[in-house]
Enzyme design. Structure first.
Site, mmCIF file in Angstrom:
data_model
loop_
_atom_site.group_PDB
_atom_site.id
_atom_site.type_symbol
_atom_site.label_atom_id
_atom_site.label_comp_id
_atom_site.label_asym_id
_atom_site.label_seq_id
_atom_site.Cartn_x
_atom_site.Cartn_y
_atom_site.Cartn_z
ATOM 1 N N LYS A 270 -0.567 -1.306 7.834
ATOM 2 C CA LYS A 270 -0.445 -1.262 6.442
ATOM 3 C C LYS A 270 1.021 -0.900 5.932
ATOM 4 O O LYS A 270 1.332 0.351 6.203
ATOM 5 C CB LYS A 270 -1.338 -0.451 5.617
ATOM 6 C CG LYS A 270 -1.241 -0.520 4.073
ATOM 7 C CD LYS A 270 -2.452 0.297 3.530
ATOM 8 C CE LYS A 270 -2.732 0.004 1.965
ATOM 9 N NZ LYS A 270 -1.520 1.086 1.398
ATOM 10 N N HIS B 115 7.022 -4.547 6.619
ATOM 11 C CA HIS B 115 8.195 -4.952 5.776
ATOM 12 C C HIS B 115 9.234 -3.976 5.682
ATOM 13 O O HIS B 115 10.234 -4.167 5.004
ATOM 14 C CB HIS B 115 7.532 -5.106 4.133
ATOM 15 C CG HIS B 115 7.173 -3.878 3.698
ATOM 16 N ND1 HIS B 115 7.225 -3.364 2.269
ATOM 17 C CD2 HIS B 115 6.896 -2.467 4.315
ATOM 18 C CE1 HIS B 115 6.784 -2.042 2.208
ATOM 19 N NE2 HIS B 115 6.860 -1.558 3.283
#
Length: 474
Positions: A347, A351
């Site tokens: 999670k 990115h």
């Protein structure tokens, strides 16, 4: 042109009627720009899908009308000078303007009195506040007299001006964190954004995947990764602000998203769930509480893992002692110590890294995965500003996305701006990126994973789209 204008006007009129009807029928407060403070009650209408969709259409259509009817030079000039608004916002945040106005009462304060409380020049402060009030952040209720409104109250830490000025290092401690995030973006993010062009055109950094080749590093004159710089003793305030800011950003996301986007009941009792880079375990906590039949391993840096043990000792009594929850110091670039778990959770990890580094993380997990292991990757999926292309990805369950009604942009236009801004934030600070579905699928496939399902939220606000991936079997 006339047809487009009439279509946009019709979307606005119909959607306003729909929004008002939903609010009246459900007892929601109709949105009011001048409501103070902005309580959760004033935003409850967004919990209704029809009201939320109506609001999105109204915003998208109104902004498209503005872009259509504004002189092109004015519209582009407003984009080119948006950094001045960011600078004005930062000054108001760091000078505690919103808190001073709150203490001054609903009638507002004359800028001279406000300037004394905030220790600024009144004439200059008024000029900054006026540019913000013109964008509906603050109100100029009479000449030189400013007051808070629903938007400016977002900047309120809830503390007194006296305490903030006495202990500036503690400004964000104990707050909800969103003000810390706004300050982080309007200060360090603002500086970094000024160096996009230089970073993208310098032969040393233009094609580099290295985390210390981001615009932020050029702006600050540093050559170490951002998070390592924040760990330096002299960066104590930035480090504390960033930690609180991440809590604030997390607070605007569904706290139980991991619980809702995967069928945990399908796992056999005693199955292992590994939260990779899971911090103190706050994201996986709802799953842990709801599914006592499962076992959890939360991995992060050793110091963070120790904090996690104390966190769970208090919130999930007996979980550490029984061995149902284990906190493990681990570098996710190294060999994964847990072999063949039922689920790996990533999670907000991928990115943070450019492709070569993200590939290293994913390959370590693939090497440790069993044939039945699921990778639950939770990040933002960036939409195109055009229609989504038809491809083999379109057949993946959940891959299809609902487009806005014509003649709006398919992604609802500026209503979706946050996802693109966050992509710029990743580039600015970390030389990393949010990814489109195609880029994410390619990244996963190159490391031995195949997307099985996508959990689309309600566009365009719910741009965090969890992905289930499974090992590619030879």
């Amino acid at each position: 042109m006339a047809t487009t204008l009439l279509q946009l006007s019709g979307l606005i009129n119909d959607s306003i009627a729909s929004l008002v009807k939903v609010c009246e029928d459900s007892g929601y407060a109709v949105p009011d720009l001048h409501a103070t403070p902005a309580t959760e009650d004033t935003e409850t209408f967004r919990s209704n899908p029809a009201a939320k969709e109506a609001a999105n259409i109204i915003i998208a259509a109104a902004l498209q009308l503005a872009a259509t009817l504004s002189p092109p030079s004015t519209h582009v000039l407003n984009i080119a000078t948006a950094h001045f608004k960011s600078a004005a916002l930062r000054t108001c945040i760091e000078s505690n303007v919103t808190e001073a106005l709150r203490e001054g009462g609903d009638d507002g304060l004359h800028v001279d009195d406000l300037a004394i409380k905030c220790k600024l020049d009144g004439t200059k402060l008024a000029r900054l506040m006026r540019v913000l009030a013109n964008d509906h952040v603050y109100r100029e209720v009479s000449p030189e007299v400013f007051a808070n409104n629903k938007l400016s109250m977002i900047l309120d830490t809830g503390k007194s001006v006296e305490s903030l000025q006495a202990e500036p290092e503690n400004k964000h401690d104990g707050t909800r964190g969103f003000v810390a995030y706004l300050e982080h973006l309007s200060s360090d993010g603002h500086k970094a954004s000024a160096y996009f062009h230089e970073t993208l055109t310098d032969v040393t950094t233009s094609h580099s995947p290295e985390p210390n080749h981001a615009p932020f590093h050029r702006a600050m004159g540093i050559d170490i990764p951002t998070w390592k710089w924040y760990e330096l003793p002299e960066q104590s305030y930035r480090r504390r602000r960033f930690a609180v800011a991440m809590q604030g950003l997390g607070a605007v996301q569904p706290p139980d998203i991991l619980l809702k986007v995967f069928d945990w009941n399908q796992l056999k009792p005693g199955s292992f769930v590994v939260d990779v880079g899971g911090g103190i375990g706050s994201s996986i906590l709802p799953v842990c509480r709801a599914h006592p039949q499962l076992k959890f391993v939360v991995q992060d840096l050793p110091k963070v893992a120790e904090l996690g043990k104390n966190f769970y000792t208090n919130l999930v009594p007996g979980s550490i002692e029984s061995g149902r929850v284990t906190f493990q110091g681990h570098d996710f670039f190294a060999d994964q110590p847990v072999k063949k778990p039922s689920v790996f959770v990533l999670k907000h990890i991928v990115h943070n890294w450019s492709d070569p580094y993200a590939e290293k993380i994913l390959r370590q997990l693939r090497a440790a995965a069993g044939p039945e292991t699921t990778l639950l990757l939770v990040d933002f999926i960036v939409s195109y500003v055009c229609d989504e292309p038809n491809s083999e990805l379109s057949s993946i369950p959940g891959a299809s996305i609902v487009s806005a009604p014509k003649p709006l942009l398919p992604n609802y236009g500026p209503v979706s701006e946050t996802m693109y801004v966050l992509d710029m934030v990743m580039l600015a600070f970390l030389n990393a990126q949010e990814r489109t579905l195609g880029k994410l699928a390619s990244l996963l496939e190159s490391t031995g994973w195949r997307i099985k399902r996508i959990h689309r939220g309600t566009p365009p606000g719910d741009f965090m789209q969890p992905v289930e991936a499974v090992p590619i079997l030879n």
